[in-house]
Design a protein around this motif. Structure first.
Motif, PDB file in Angstrom:
ATOM      1  N   ILE A   1       1.039  -1.237  -0.146  1.00 53.02           N
ATOM      2  CA  ILE A   1       0.147   0.130  -0.223  1.00 53.02           C
ATOM      3  C   ILE A   1       0.819   1.231   0.224  1.00 53.02           C
ATOM      4  O   ILE A   1       1.664   1.465   0.782  1.00 53.02           O
ATOM      5  CB  ILE A   1      -0.962   0.030   1.103  1.00 53.02           C
ATOM      6  N   THR A   2       0.883   2.023  -1.013  1.00 53.64           N
ATOM      7  CA  THR A   2       1.418   3.349  -0.924  1.00 53.64           C
ATOM      8  C   THR A   2       0.221   4.492  -1.111  1.00 53.64           C
ATOM      9  O   THR A   2      -0.600   4.390  -1.830  1.00 53.64           O
ATOM     10  CB  THR A   2       2.276   3.535  -2.304  1.00 53.64           C
ATOM     11  N   LEU A   3       0.348   5.282   0.060  1.00 56.64           N
ATOM     12  CA  LEU A   3      -0.655   6.406   0.366  1.00 56.64           C
ATOM     13  C   LEU A   3      -0.178   7.438  -0.695  1.00 56.64           C
ATOM     14  O   LEU A   3       1.074   7.906  -0.828  1.00 56.64           O
ATOM     15  CB  LEU A   3      -0.631   6.874   1.643  1.00 56.64           C
ATOM     16  N   ASP A   4      -1.169   8.281  -0.874  1.00 55.23           N
ATOM     17  CA  ASP A   4      -1.022   9.464  -1.723  1.00 55.23           C
ATOM     18  C   ASP A   4      -0.092  10.747  -0.938  1.00 55.23           C
ATOM     19  O   ASP A   4       0.798  11.336  -1.783  1.00 55.23           O
ATOM     20  CB  ASP A   4      -2.284  10.351  -2.272  1.00 55.23           C
ATOM     21  N   THR A   5      -0.366  10.869   0.038  1.00 46.91           N
ATOM     22  CA  THR A   5       0.436  11.536   0.805  1.00 46.91           C
ATOM     23  C   THR A   5       0.219  10.753   2.473  1.00 46.91           C
ATOM     24  O   THR A   5      -0.455  10.064   2.703  1.00 46.91           O
ATOM     25  CB  THR A   5       0.066  13.170   1.168  1.00 46.91           C
ATOM     26  N   THR A   6       0.778  11.426   3.493  1.00 45.44           N
ATOM     27  CA  THR A   6       0.577  11.249   5.014  1.00 45.44           C
ATOM     28  C   THR A   6       0.595  12.191   5.629  1.00 45.44           C
ATOM     29  O   THR A   6       0.534  13.183   5.374  1.00 45.44           O
ATOM     30  CB  THR A   6       1.973  10.348   5.477  1.00 45.44           C
TER      31      THR A   6
ATOM     32  N   ALA B   1      -8.979   9.978   1.435  1.00 44.15           N
ATOM     33  CA  ALA B   1      -8.420  10.734   0.648  1.00 44.15           C
ATOM     34  C   ALA B   1      -7.138  10.063   0.461  1.00 44.15           C
ATOM     35  O   ALA B   1      -6.625  10.388  -0.866  1.00 44.15           O
ATOM     36  CB  ALA B   1      -8.252  12.082   1.228  1.00 44.15           C
ATOM     37  N   LEU B   2      -6.257   9.794   1.265  1.00 41.55           N
ATOM     38  CA  LEU B   2      -4.947   9.183   1.038  1.00 41.55           C
ATOM     39  C   LEU B   2      -4.763   7.906   0.189  1.00 41.55           C
ATOM     40  O   LEU B   2      -3.862   7.651  -0.160  1.00 41.55           O
ATOM     41  CB  LEU B   2      -4.269   9.044   2.656  1.00 41.55           C
ATOM     42  N   LEU B   3      -5.788   7.018   0.064  1.00 43.44           N
ATOM     43  CA  LEU B   3      -5.904   5.791  -0.596  1.00 43.44           C
ATOM     44  C   LEU B   3      -6.484   6.202  -1.911  1.00 43.44           C
ATOM     45  O   LEU B   3      -6.738   5.118  -2.593  1.00 43.44           O
ATOM     46  CB  LEU B   3      -6.538   4.867   0.120  1.00 43.44           C
ATOM     47  N   ARG B   4      -6.472   7.304  -2.459  1.00 42.85           N
ATOM     48  CA  ARG B   4      -7.299   7.408  -3.750  1.00 42.85           C
ATOM     49  C   ARG B   4      -6.576   6.596  -5.014  1.00 42.85           C
ATOM     50  O   ARG B   4      -7.285   6.004  -5.717  1.00 42.85           O
ATOM     51  CB  ARG B   4      -7.173   8.952  -4.068  1.00 42.85           C
ATOM     52  N   THR B   5      -5.425   6.901  -4.995  1.00 40.68           N
ATOM     53  CA  THR B   5      -4.717   6.259  -6.125  1.00 40.68           C
ATOM     54  C   THR B   5      -4.668   4.880  -6.195  1.00 40.68           C
ATOM     55  O   THR B   5      -4.549   4.205  -6.903  1.00 40.68           O
ATOM     56  CB  THR B   5      -3.196   6.817  -6.367  1.00 40.68           C
ATOM     57  N   HIS B   6      -4.497   4.548  -4.440  1.00 38.75           N
ATOM     58  CA  HIS B   6      -4.486   2.867  -4.380  1.00 38.75           C
ATOM     59  C   HIS B   6      -5.673   2.254  -5.360  1.00 38.75           C
ATOM     60  O   HIS B   6      -5.541   1.299  -5.953  1.00 38.75           O
ATOM     61  CB  HIS B   6      -4.260   2.521  -3.169  1.00 38.75           C
ATOM     62  N   PHE B   7      -6.908   3.027  -5.084  1.00 37.42           N
ATOM     63  CA  PHE B   7      -8.346   2.319  -5.482  1.00 37.42           C
ATOM     64  C   PHE B   7      -8.421   2.554  -6.934  1.00 37.42           C
ATOM     65  O   PHE B   7      -8.792   1.808  -7.853  1.00 37.42           O
ATOM     66  CB  PHE B   7      -9.454   2.668  -4.342  1.00 37.42           C
TER      67      PHE B   7
ATOM     68  N   GLY C   1     -13.911  -0.415  -0.588  1.00 42.66           N
ATOM     69  CA  GLY C   1     -14.190   0.206   0.826  1.00 42.66           C
ATOM     70  C   GLY C   1     -12.776   0.104   1.754  1.00 42.66           C
ATOM     71  O   GLY C   1     -12.054  -0.488   1.032  1.00 42.66           O
ATOM     72  N   GLU C   2     -12.840   0.551   2.997  1.00 49.75           N
ATOM     73  CA  GLU C   2     -11.539   0.454   3.519  1.00 49.75           C
ATOM     74  C   GLU C   2     -11.298   0.122   4.726  1.00 49.75           C
ATOM     75  O   GLU C   2     -10.606  -0.950   5.003  1.00 49.75           O
ATOM     76  CB  GLU C   2     -10.973   2.100   3.295  1.00 49.75           C
ATOM     77  N   GLU C   3     -11.635   0.930   5.866  1.00 49.66           N
ATOM     78  CA  GLU C   3     -11.159   0.407   7.148  1.00 49.66           C
ATOM     79  C   GLU C   3     -12.302  -0.152   7.798  1.00 49.66           C
ATOM     80  O   GLU C   3     -13.279  -0.419   7.408  1.00 49.66           O
ATOM     81  CB  GLU C   3     -10.949   1.780   7.810  1.00 49.66           C
ATOM     82  N   GLY C   4     -11.900  -0.611   8.975  1.00 47.80           N
ATOM     83  CA  GLY C   4     -13.150  -1.189   9.874  1.00 47.80           C
ATOM     84  C   GLY C   4     -12.635  -0.923  11.406  1.00 47.80           C
ATOM     85  O   GLY C   4     -11.757  -0.537  11.851  1.00 47.80           O
TER      86      GLY C   4
END
Length: 550
Positions: free
Chosen positions: A20-25, A476-482, A547-550
């Motif tokens: 997983i690479t985040l768009d930013t942190t 927002a940070l996982l946009r590119t990943h998805f 979807g993402e987290e839980g």
């Protein structure tokens, strides 16, 4: 004790998780938009405060900075039984690890503080392993440096060459550290009263302040001199009981007179707690009974000379936003110069008691950024005037232009200025997902309606402000990943499961390997309470088909 990169034995052998690479942190946003003078080093602390009970010997409950979260609002005025105390302790322990682990995932390459759940070596190793398993999927360049310690008063900043502690929530035990922002001010900015008196567009509100604070038990009757943790017993015959009765009646009399519908809010809460909608006389009667016999006596019992200046006993009665045409959450970052950087607009879903999920449609973000920028800049300007820079979020409702927007509040009578939600695998077409329809309304407001025509000019009401990173921050940070996987919609939500992490990974193996589900936090019980019970998974924050987290 030095910060360290933790590692684990890895995920289930038959599940190949993508990196997983985040768009930013979070730390990158701070370095870019809110750098510290002289290149001072910063460590991050993401634990939530609990005011209901001690977590461990080294992590006591908040007594000064009261948060009326769900466990606090569910307290009894009597001393809890061992069984009740056991169940509450386990729930709190899981919730603390879950939320802090999620934020740690998003922190980036920076020191992050992590508390052990007990002094047990076996439990400490379990804590380390749980966090390592989650962080293993991150790009190594974005993994945080974890600093473990026993609790808020044992954070080894100097030992690790750290100059400043940055926190998400106010904990009583961190007052003696060099902090990024003043504790009293941060607590206040996150209060409902701060929004009500800010001058920002928000529903008409009556703010009810508490007169004084709870008298000390030693100054009261004989019954009060031997009580449980400050609560006023119903059998009190002295000044504490008299003060409590008068204070409670001051609030419930206003609730009895308020025109329907209306919303009652505690001034300081999180995760959707502390908000009560009243739409009928029957609901009003039930609410007054609940506030009179339980909620207000518990809250007012925690107002002391130490925290009286913070006004934690404040109650707000607000107008209910009816027939709204849109509800959404804005996430952004306030820079040192007061400018705002847009992160996302998401649809927020919650039931009557707590936050449930956020949903984002990535293809809609450019249009939504343009739409919400004026309001975002107005909030950022106000926060800048309060000396704040950092992440922030706002929950917003829109009504048609025919409903006038209130601009005043009333302070004590005086005028003054069940189902898991899934993302969608689009396969080249974008679903007709609209941020105004199809979800449960937040913050106790009612009756979603169809979108207005393009010519209508809706009125925006800020329902809540979160002066911290929000639940939608990760989307927002996982946009590119998805989006790189053809996924236009994503959801962030929590689940509780009886499966272990490995069992859960195997159940959803195809989605995990394709990157359609991302675990942001997961904590499995270890030995239950005081060594009892069994290990089982809980709140594995997950993304299901975008979807993402839980």
């Amino acid at each position: 004790m030095k910060s360290e990169m933790i590692s684990s034995t890895g995920p289930a052998a038959n599940v190949a998780l993508p990196q997983i690479t985040l768009d930013t942190t979070l730390s990158e946003l701070y370095r870019k938009f809110s750098p510290l003078d002289g290149g001072q080093s910063v460590a991050y602390l993401f634990y939530v405060p609990i005011s209901s009970m001690d977590i461990t010997t080294d992590f006591p409950r908040n007594r000064k900075y009261i948060y009326q979260e769900t466990t606090f609002n569910n307290l009894s005025q009597e001393a809890p039984s061992r069984e009740t105390d056991k169940a509450l302790h386990i729930d709190i322990l899981k919730y603390l690890h879950g939320l802090s682990q999620r934020e740690t995932f998003l922190a980036g390459d920076a020191p992050v503080i992590s508390f052990y759940s007990s002094s047990s070596k076996a439990r400490a190793e379990h804590d380390r392993h749980q966090l390592a398993r989650t962080l293993d999927t991150l790009d190594p360049h974005q993994r945080p440096n974890i600093i473990f310690c026993s609790g808020p008063k044992a954070i080894p900043l100097k030992e690790n060459g750290i100059d400043i502690l940055s926190y998400k929530f106010v904990l009583d035990g961190i007052a003696d550290y060099p902090l990024r922002f003043d504790l009293d001010k941060h607590w206040y900015l996150n209060s409902k009263e701060a929004l009500a008196t800010s001058g920002l567009p928000t529903p008409k509100c009556e703010v009810i302040h508490l007169d004084g604070c709870m008298p000390h038990a030693k100054t009261c009757c004989n019954i009060c001199k031997d009580i449980y943790d400050g609560f006023v017993p119903s059998t009190c015959t002295g000044i504490r009981g008299e003060w409590l009765h008068k204070s409670v009646q001051n609030v419930v009399s206003r609730m009895a007179q308020r025109p329907l519908p209306f919303v009652v809010k505690n001034t300081q809460a999180y995760a959707g707690a502390g908000t009560y909608v009243t739409k009928s006389e029957e609901e009003r009667t039930q609410l007054i009974e609940n506030f009179s016999t339980r909620l207000l006596p518990i809250l007012f019992s925690h107002v002391t000379p130490e925290n009286q200046h913070l006004k934690p006993g404040t109650i707000l009665l607000t107008d209910c936003v009816e027939d709204y045409i849109g509800n959404f959450s804005i996430s952004f970052f306030v820079a040192l110069d007061g400018s705002a950087t847009f992160l996302s607009v998401t649809d927020q879903v919650q039931d009557s008691q707590a936050w449930m999920a956020n949903i984002i449609t990535y293809s809609q973000q450019p249009a939504l950024e343009q739409k919400t920028t004026p309001l975002m800049r107005e909030i950022a300007k106000w926060l800048h005037g309060q000396g704040y820079s950092g992440p922030a979020g706002a929950d917003v409702m829109e009504t048609a232009a025919t409903q006038p927007q209130p601009q005043h509040i009333n302070v004590n009578g005086n005028l003054a200025n069940g189902n898991l939600l899934n993302g969608t695998l689009t396969n080249g077409h974008h679903p007709n997902t609209n941020l105004s329809n199809g979800t449960l309304p937040p913050n106790g407001h009612t009756n979603p309606q169809p979108q207005p025509t393009p010519s209508a000019q809706p009125t925006s009401y800020i329902i809540d402000l979160n002066i911290r990173s929000t639940a939608s921050f990760s989307l927002a940070l996982l946009r590119t990943h998805f989006t790189s996987r053809g996924l236009d919609c994503a959801s962030s939500f929590a689940i509780t499961t009886g499966a272990t992490r490995d069992e859960f990974l195997m159940t959803w193996k195809e989605d995990f390997e394709a990157g359609r589900i991302v675990v942001l936090n997961w904590y499995e019980e270890f030995g239950g309470f005081e060594g009892e019970g069994r290990e089982r998974g809980w709140r594995g924050r997950r993304r299901r088909r975008g979807g993402e987290e839980g």
